[in-house]
Design a protein around this motif. Structure first.
Motif, PDB file in Angstrom:
ATOM      1  N   ILE A 148       5.931  -6.796   8.444  1.00  0.00           N
ATOM      2  CA  ILE A 148       6.031  -5.531   7.604  1.00  0.00           C
ATOM      3  C   ILE A 148       7.283  -4.750   7.561  1.00  0.00           C
ATOM      4  O   ILE A 148       7.515  -4.200   8.793  1.00  0.00           O
ATOM      5  N   ARG A 149       6.607  -4.077   6.404  1.00  0.00           N
ATOM      6  CA  ARG A 149       8.168  -2.707   5.868  1.00  0.00           C
ATOM      7  C   ARG A 149       7.476  -1.518   5.496  1.00  0.00           C
ATOM      8  O   ARG A 149       6.825  -1.913   4.494  1.00  0.00           O
ATOM      9  N   ALA A 150       8.501  -0.939   5.509  1.00  0.00           N
ATOM     10  CA  ALA A 150       7.466   0.532   5.882  1.00  0.00           C
ATOM     11  C   ALA A 150       8.311   0.738   4.930  1.00  0.00           C
ATOM     12  O   ALA A 150      10.089   1.207   5.266  1.00  0.00           O
ATOM     13  N   ILE A 151       8.714   2.333   3.928  1.00  0.00           N
ATOM     14  CA  ILE A 151       9.461   3.326   3.141  1.00  0.00           C
ATOM     15  C   ILE A 151       8.825   3.856   3.039  1.00  0.00           C
ATOM     16  O   ILE A 151       8.049   4.925   2.045  1.00  0.00           O
ATOM     17  N   ARG A 191      13.645  -2.252  -4.747  1.00  0.00           N
ATOM     18  CA  ARG A 191      14.505  -3.369  -4.784  1.00  0.00           C
ATOM     19  C   ARG A 191      14.586  -4.164  -3.530  1.00  0.00           C
ATOM     20  O   ARG A 191      14.278  -5.001  -2.767  1.00  0.00           O
ATOM     21  N   THR A 192      14.652  -2.825  -2.147  1.00  0.00           N
ATOM     22  CA  THR A 192      14.735  -2.999  -1.352  1.00  0.00           C
ATOM     23  C   THR A 192      13.309  -3.217  -0.202  1.00  0.00           C
ATOM     24  O   THR A 192      13.393  -5.048   0.374  1.00  0.00           O
ATOM     25  N   LEU A 193      12.221  -2.926  -0.432  1.00  0.00           N
ATOM     26  CA  LEU A 193      11.256  -4.001  -0.372  1.00  0.00           C
ATOM     27  C   LEU A 193      11.106  -5.115  -1.077  1.00  0.00           C
ATOM     28  O   LEU A 193      10.066  -6.632  -0.815  1.00  0.00           O
ATOM     29  N   GLY A 194      11.102  -5.005  -2.423  1.00  0.00           N
ATOM     30  CA  GLY A 194      10.927  -6.612  -3.131  1.00  0.00           C
ATOM     31  C   GLY A 194      12.070  -7.266  -2.552  1.00  0.00           C
ATOM     32  O   GLY A 194      11.939  -8.862  -2.469  1.00  0.00           O
ATOM     33  N   SER A 238       0.611  -1.191  -0.244  1.00  0.00           N
ATOM     34  CA  SER A 238       0.005  -0.050   0.290  1.00  0.00           C
ATOM     35  C   SER A 238       1.203   1.370  -0.079  1.00  0.00           C
ATOM     36  O   SER A 238       2.131   0.849   0.925  1.00  0.00           O
ATOM     37  N   LEU A 239       0.365   2.832   0.014  1.00  0.00           N
ATOM     38  CA  LEU A 239       0.895   3.748  -0.496  1.00  0.00           C
ATOM     39  C   LEU A 239      -0.128   4.552   0.371  1.00  0.00           C
ATOM     40  O   LEU A 239      -0.723   5.164  -0.265  1.00  0.00           O
ATOM     41  N   LEU A 240       0.955   5.240   1.570  1.00  0.00           N
ATOM     42  CA  LEU A 240      -0.248   5.910   1.625  1.00  0.00           C
ATOM     43  C   LEU A 240       0.412   7.355   2.329  1.00  0.00           C
ATOM     44  O   LEU A 240       1.372   7.588   2.632  1.00  0.00           O
ATOM     45  N   ILE A 246       4.216   7.345   2.158  1.00  0.00           N
ATOM     46  CA  ILE A 246       5.048   5.556   3.097  1.00  0.00           C
ATOM     47  C   ILE A 246       4.542   4.442   1.947  1.00  0.00           C
ATOM     48  O   ILE A 246       3.422   4.448   1.499  1.00  0.00           O
ATOM     49  N   PHE A 247       5.686   3.561   1.743  1.00  0.00           N
ATOM     50  CA  PHE A 247       5.372   2.035   0.664  1.00  0.00           C
ATOM     51  C   PHE A 247       4.889   1.441   2.106  1.00  0.00           C
ATOM     52  O   PHE A 247       6.101   1.445   2.655  1.00  0.00           O
ATOM     53  N   ILE A 248       3.952   0.855   2.624  1.00  0.00           N
ATOM     54  CA  ILE A 248       4.040  -0.487   3.375  1.00  0.00           C
ATOM     55  C   ILE A 248       3.673  -2.219   2.943  1.00  0.00           C
ATOM     56  O   ILE A 248       3.027  -1.662   1.722  1.00  0.00           O
ATOM     57  N   ALA A 249       4.633  -2.648   2.481  1.00  0.00           N
ATOM     58  CA  ALA A 249       5.085  -4.532   2.479  1.00  0.00           C
ATOM     59  C   ALA A 249       4.361  -5.467   3.323  1.00  0.00           C
ATOM     60  O   ALA A 249       5.380  -4.873   4.523  1.00  0.00           O
TER      61      ALA A 249
END
Ligand code: GDP
Ligand code: MN
Length: 389
Positions: A144-147, A161-164, A111-113, A122-125
């Protein structure tokens, strides 16, 4: 503003985010047509409502042939779907989305919020997709990882790439994820979204990434800039009273108490509701009639409050700043007569021409109580509504 899943997926396609082949249908016959056009050997029928949690509530059904799909369509349309995210009345299903199914290897979350504390997008994956993300966050926060995205540099390739890696992606899947994230980021900014959620983002058995679900919220304050998004509004999915209020420039929100509140100014409205609660009562609504109050607005406001049969008494709290209190008092009297208000109304006026205003409200023969003091007015209305709850 919310839109339906099929509308979100149309936007996804415009931004290069892969979605399953699918089309909406509004009856069983139409569903059979859609399946002919789509081809394939398995389909999913998804109820289109402005709420998630459809899967667990019977709003997502897998069909092996067009007869089954027609049957599910027939079952869903015209009903109300109640999910964990709706109230007890649920939301009406007026159409379904029919999609081809693909064998699923894994379900992810993306998600993106807006992160208000850091003032960034912030992307949440999470690799734990398909489930309720709040539960994942609560029970296994390490999954859960947030960027956060720096607004100057925008979304960077290394962030994708980090989220990937966190999601356990391999080879070409990194490129697919980067495309999806870039698409979400562009869509978010260009259309003034406030949230984009893909749950689940699937990896198919052939290794492809695809948005199986799509949920987008938009910033109401920017809607005037986006007629294409505005056109996607579906009033059947929203509170009827809140829609009506919007048409008259009133700010109304339904609540579950028994004291109707009519106030000018959002801050004063909140303070009024706090005071009602402090005195043991419970408001049946939030209502800001705004500045420049006139008879028509006050009439509409009374109609809205009374259309909720839970309201047992009304508290009117108006500060006459620009509008004079005697004009407001006249408006209230007119409205009570026009709308045939029979439940007790407590009025607290303050401001310019307050004495003339109070004079008008006394000895009217109506079920009306003028109060000089807000605290006393709140006590009075709680008593008239049947006492503290
Ligand atoms: P939600 O419950 O309202 O969030 O609706 P979703 O679109 O997320 O669907 C709920 C669940 O149904 C998903 O997590 C999937 O497990 C399943 N589902 C939805 N579409 C498909 C599909 O095309 N194929 C398969 N096999 N499962 C699906
Ligand atoms: Mn979902």
């Amino acid at each position: 503003m919310n839109i339906h899943e099929f509308q979100s997926k149309q936007l996804f396609m415009q931004y290069g985010i892969p979605v399953p082949d699918g089309k909406p249908a509004d009856n069983a016959e139409h569903a059979v047509d859609v399946i002919k056009q789509l081809g394939g050997d398995g389909w999913v029928v998804k109820a289109q409502v402005h709420a998630g949690g459809r899967g667990k509530a019977g709003g997502v059904k897998l069909a092996k042939n067009s007869d089954e799909a027609a049957g599910y369509t027939e079952d869903m349309i015209g009903r109300r779907l109640i999910t964990q995210q709706t109230d007890a009345a649920g939301l009406p299903v007026n159409q379904v989305l029919i999609e081809r199914t693909y064998p699923i290897a894994r379900e992810l979350y993306l998600s993106l919020l807006i992160d208000r504390s850091s003032e960034r997008l912030i992307f949440i994956a999470s690799a734990a997709g398909g489930m309720d993300i709040e539960t994942v966050a609560h029970e296994t926060p390490e999954r859960i990882r947030a960027i956060k995205i720096n607004p100057i540099t925008g979304l960077q390739a290394h962030q994708c790439r980090t989220l990937g890696y966190c999601l356990g992606l391999k080879g070409a899947q990194h490129k697919m994820l980067a495309n999806i994230m870039q698409g979400m980021y562009r869509l978010f900014l260009e259309k003034d979204a406030s949230q984009i959620e893909i749950n689940p983002l699937i990896i198919t058995e052939t290794g492809e990434l695809m948005a199986l679900d799509a949920k987008i919220n938009f910033d109401d304050n920017a809607l005037a800039l986006h007629p294409d998004i505005q056109a996607m509004k579906d009033p059947t999915q929203e509170d009827a009273r809140e829609n009506e209020a919007q048409q008259f420039g009133l700010n109304y929100i339904t609540l579950d108490g028994n004291i109707g509140c009519m106030v000018n100014g959002a801050g004063l409205a909140m303070a009024t509701m706090d005071l009602v609660k402090l005195k043991g009562g419970k408001p049946s609504n939030f209502l800001d009639v705004g500045g420049g109050t006139n008879v028509e607005k006050v009439c509409e406001a009374f109609k809205l409050i009374l259309s909720d049969t839970n309201a047992k008494a009304v508290l009117v709290n108006i500060f006459g700043g620009i509008v004079k209190c005697d004009v407001i008092a006249q408006g209230i009297l007119e409205a009570i007569k026009q709308v045939h208000v029979t439940i007790p109304v407590v009025v607290r006026l303050e401001g310019t021409n307050v004495d003339e205003g109070r004079e008008l409200l006394s000895n009217t023969g109506l079920n009306l109580y003028a109060s000089e003091d807000l605290s006393h007015a709140a006590e009075k209305v709680v008593a008239l509504a049947g006492g503290a709850v």
